[in-house]
Scaffold this active site. Sequence first.
Site, PDB file in Angstrom:
ATOM      1  N   ARG A  38       0.892  -1.180   0.000  1.00 34.23           N
ATOM      2  CA  ARG A  38       0.000   0.000   0.000  1.00 34.23           C
ATOM      3  C   ARG A  38       0.917   1.214   0.000  1.00 34.23           C
ATOM      4  O   ARG A  38       1.644   1.449   0.962  1.00 34.23           O
ATOM      5  CB  ARG A  38      -0.897  -0.007   1.232  1.00 34.23           C
ATOM      6  CG  ARG A  38      -1.586   1.320   1.445  1.00 34.23           C
ATOM      7  CD  ARG A  38      -2.710   1.250   2.434  1.00 34.23           C
ATOM      8  NE  ARG A  38      -3.845   0.565   1.877  1.00 34.23           N
ATOM      9  CZ  ARG A  38      -5.064   0.571   2.413  1.00 34.23           C
ATOM     10  NH1 ARG A  38      -5.301   1.245   3.517  1.00 34.23           N
ATOM     11  NH2 ARG A  38      -6.063  -0.089   1.842  1.00 34.23           N
ATOM     12  N   CYS A  73     -16.336   1.641   0.406  1.00 34.28           N
ATOM     13  CA  CYS A  73     -15.130   0.842   0.683  1.00 34.28           C
ATOM     14  C   CYS A  73     -14.722   0.917   2.142  1.00 34.28           C
ATOM     15  O   CYS A  73     -14.064   0.020   2.641  1.00 34.28           O
ATOM     16  CB  CYS A  73     -13.990   1.303  -0.213  1.00 34.28           C
ATOM     17  SG  CYS A  73     -13.677   3.080  -0.128  1.00 34.28           S
ATOM     18  N   HIS A  92      -7.172   0.683  -6.548  1.00 28.75           N
ATOM     19  CA  HIS A  92      -7.334  -0.156  -5.352  1.00 28.75           C
ATOM     20  C   HIS A  92      -7.922  -1.487  -5.841  1.00 28.75           C
ATOM     21  O   HIS A  92      -9.101  -1.785  -5.592  1.00 28.75           O
ATOM     22  CB  HIS A  92      -8.252   0.557  -4.355  1.00 28.75           C
ATOM     23  CG  HIS A  92      -8.209  -0.002  -2.970  1.00 28.75           C
ATOM     24  ND1 HIS A  92      -7.407  -1.076  -2.610  1.00 28.75           N
ATOM     25  CD2 HIS A  92      -8.873   0.363  -1.826  1.00 28.75           C
ATOM     26  CE1 HIS A  92      -7.582  -1.340  -1.335  1.00 28.75           C
ATOM     27  NE2 HIS A  92      -8.462  -0.485  -0.831  1.00 28.75           N
ATOM     28  N   ASP A 137     -17.132   6.944  -1.565  1.00 29.25           N
ATOM     29  CA  ASP A 137     -15.827   6.850  -0.897  1.00 29.25           C
ATOM     30  C   ASP A 137     -15.555   8.223  -0.285  1.00 29.25           C
ATOM     31  O   ASP A 137     -16.182   9.220  -0.670  1.00 29.25           O
ATOM     32  CB  ASP A 137     -14.753   6.481  -1.958  1.00 29.25           C
ATOM     33  CG  ASP A 137     -13.347   6.349  -1.396  1.00 29.25           C
ATOM     34  OD1 ASP A 137     -13.196   6.245  -0.153  1.00 29.25           O
ATOM     35  OD2 ASP A 137     -12.385   6.351  -2.195  1.00 29.25           O
ATOM     36  N   GLN A 160      -9.739  -4.020  -3.535  1.00 28.79           N
ATOM     37  CA  GLN A 160     -11.055  -3.505  -3.120  1.00 28.79           C
ATOM     38  C   GLN A 160     -12.106  -3.836  -4.180  1.00 28.79           C
ATOM     39  O   GLN A 160     -13.200  -4.317  -3.878  1.00 28.79           O
ATOM     40  CB  GLN A 160     -10.963  -1.975  -2.941  1.00 28.79           C
ATOM     41  CG  GLN A 160     -12.272  -1.317  -2.555  1.00 28.79           C
ATOM     42  CD  GLN A 160     -12.673  -1.604  -1.121  1.00 28.79           C
ATOM     43  OE1 GLN A 160     -11.871  -1.462  -0.215  1.00 28.79           O
ATOM     44  NE2 GLN A 160     -13.909  -2.027  -0.902  1.00 28.79           N
ATOM     45  N   ARG A 188     -13.648  -8.350   1.561  1.00 26.15           N
ATOM     46  CA  ARG A 188     -12.242  -8.029   1.291  1.00 26.15           C
ATOM     47  C   ARG A 188     -11.389  -9.250   1.613  1.00 26.15           C
ATOM     48  O   ARG A 188     -10.496  -9.614   0.865  1.00 26.15           O
ATOM     49  CB  ARG A 188     -11.765  -6.851   2.159  1.00 26.15           C
ATOM     50  CG  ARG A 188     -12.403  -5.517   1.887  1.00 26.15           C
ATOM     51  CD  ARG A 188     -12.094  -4.988   0.521  1.00 26.15           C
ATOM     52  NE  ARG A 188     -10.684  -4.997   0.176  1.00 26.15           N
ATOM     53  CZ  ARG A 188      -9.749  -4.180   0.675  1.00 26.15           C
ATOM     54  NH1 ARG A 188     -10.076  -3.233   1.531  1.00 26.15           N
ATOM     55  NH2 ARG A 188      -8.477  -4.274   0.287  1.00 26.15           N
TER      56      ARG A 188
HETATM   57  N1   CP Z   1     -11.178  -0.227   2.269  1.00 24.30           N
HETATM   58  C1   CP Z   1      -9.928  -0.288   2.714  1.00 24.30           C
HETATM   59  O1   CP Z   1      -8.956  -0.460   1.978  1.00 24.30           O
HETATM   60  O2   CP Z   1      -9.825  -0.172   4.073  1.00 24.30           O
HETATM   61  P1   CP Z   1      -8.477   0.037   4.871  1.00 24.30           P
HETATM   62  O3   CP Z   1      -7.902   1.352   4.425  1.00 24.30           O
HETATM   63  O4   CP Z   1      -8.865   0.053   6.323  1.00 24.30           O
HETATM   64  O5   CP Z   1      -7.536  -1.078   4.545  1.00 24.30           O
HETATM   65  N1  NVA Z   2      -9.855   6.743  -1.574  1.00 29.08           N
HETATM   66  C1  NVA Z   2      -9.552   6.246  -0.254  1.00 29.08           C
HETATM   67  C2  NVA Z   2      -9.815   4.784  -0.162  1.00 29.08           C
HETATM   68  C3  NVA Z   2      -9.604   4.179   1.195  1.00 29.08           C
HETATM   69  C4  NVA Z   2      -9.801   2.687   1.210  1.00 29.08           C
HETATM   70  C5  NVA Z   2      -8.113   6.558   0.085  1.00 29.08           C
HETATM   71  O1  NVA Z   2      -7.256   6.438  -0.800  1.00 29.08           O
HETATM   72  O2  NVA Z   2      -7.837   6.927   1.224  1.00 29.08           O
END
Ligand code: CP
Ligand code: NVA
Length: 313
Positions: free
Chosen positions: A108, A272, A135, A232, A138, A300
Amino acid sequence: MSVNLKGRDLISIKDLTPEEFFQFIETAISLKTGLNMSQRQEILKNKTLAEIFQKPSLRTRVSFESSMTHLGGHGIYLGPDDIKLGQRETTEDIAKVLSGMVDVIMARVFENKTVKELAEYATVPVINGLCDYEHPTQALGDFLTIYEKFRRFEDLKIAYIGDGNNVCNSTIFSAALMGTHITAITAPGFEPTEDVINDAKQIVKRYDTGSEINVTNDVNEGIIDADIVYTDVWASMGQEAEAEEKKKKFLAYQVDMEKFNKAKPTAIFMHCLPAHYGEECTHEVAHSPRSVIFDEAANRMHSIKAILALVTP
Ligand code: CP
Ligand code: NVA
């Protein structure tokens, strides 16, 4: 016929064919059924996953770690202060070092180019656990949820309401692959890029999936006839400095009961998570009977388990 995905990276949904995408969904369903029957298959026994996190996480981290445990393997969390990706040593060296020690890597990261660079230099599969552009894990969990609720992907319309960035992009590419219609509804200036829309339309053409891909700033029009209302956060992780400004620009885009009711009466609500209640959606919508946010969160793990099971050599 199943496709062999062993050794494959998962950086972008765009890299998948419809068959490959659906194979992740089918495998997730099968592993989820097995889990409910308490049959935890140790198909990744003694395998190790490195989890690189430049940003916080609840769902993604716990999904990857629980999946490895259920499948008989082990996940090693490498947080922002552990390896200091890009600061303590190069991304290239990290990819090469980890490839000598683990079987699979998830990352990430802030920038798409970082996860691509990891994949370029790693000799084990690299899974994108979120970047600024996509993502993908997701989207696979979300489409598993959609499939469970509707038993199909075709002739459904997603109204994605929010910022046209990572989650929006992966949802658009997934919809394009699976024959789902999608309208991205954003505040002016926050639309998905032309490249994203062109790439999605190319996918539709290449596989003749029939998806209609639309973008609008008109939330009341875009939400009409939606089967799935998806939102989101307005300010993503790393955009905290822009949060107040974005709140003003997105004010009219909050999914409240009045807007949700403009979608089909059978429409489901997806997010999400994490959610900022009172901003992109109300607590009332997110916790209403047609909200599936907690099935989506649990999925997930099931979809990530399928990804790990299929790509880990
Ligand atoms: N939706 C999602 O990716 O959640 P987290 O940021 O908590 O991993
Ligand atoms: N768009 C959001 C998604 C979180 C799962 C972010 O990047 O923070």
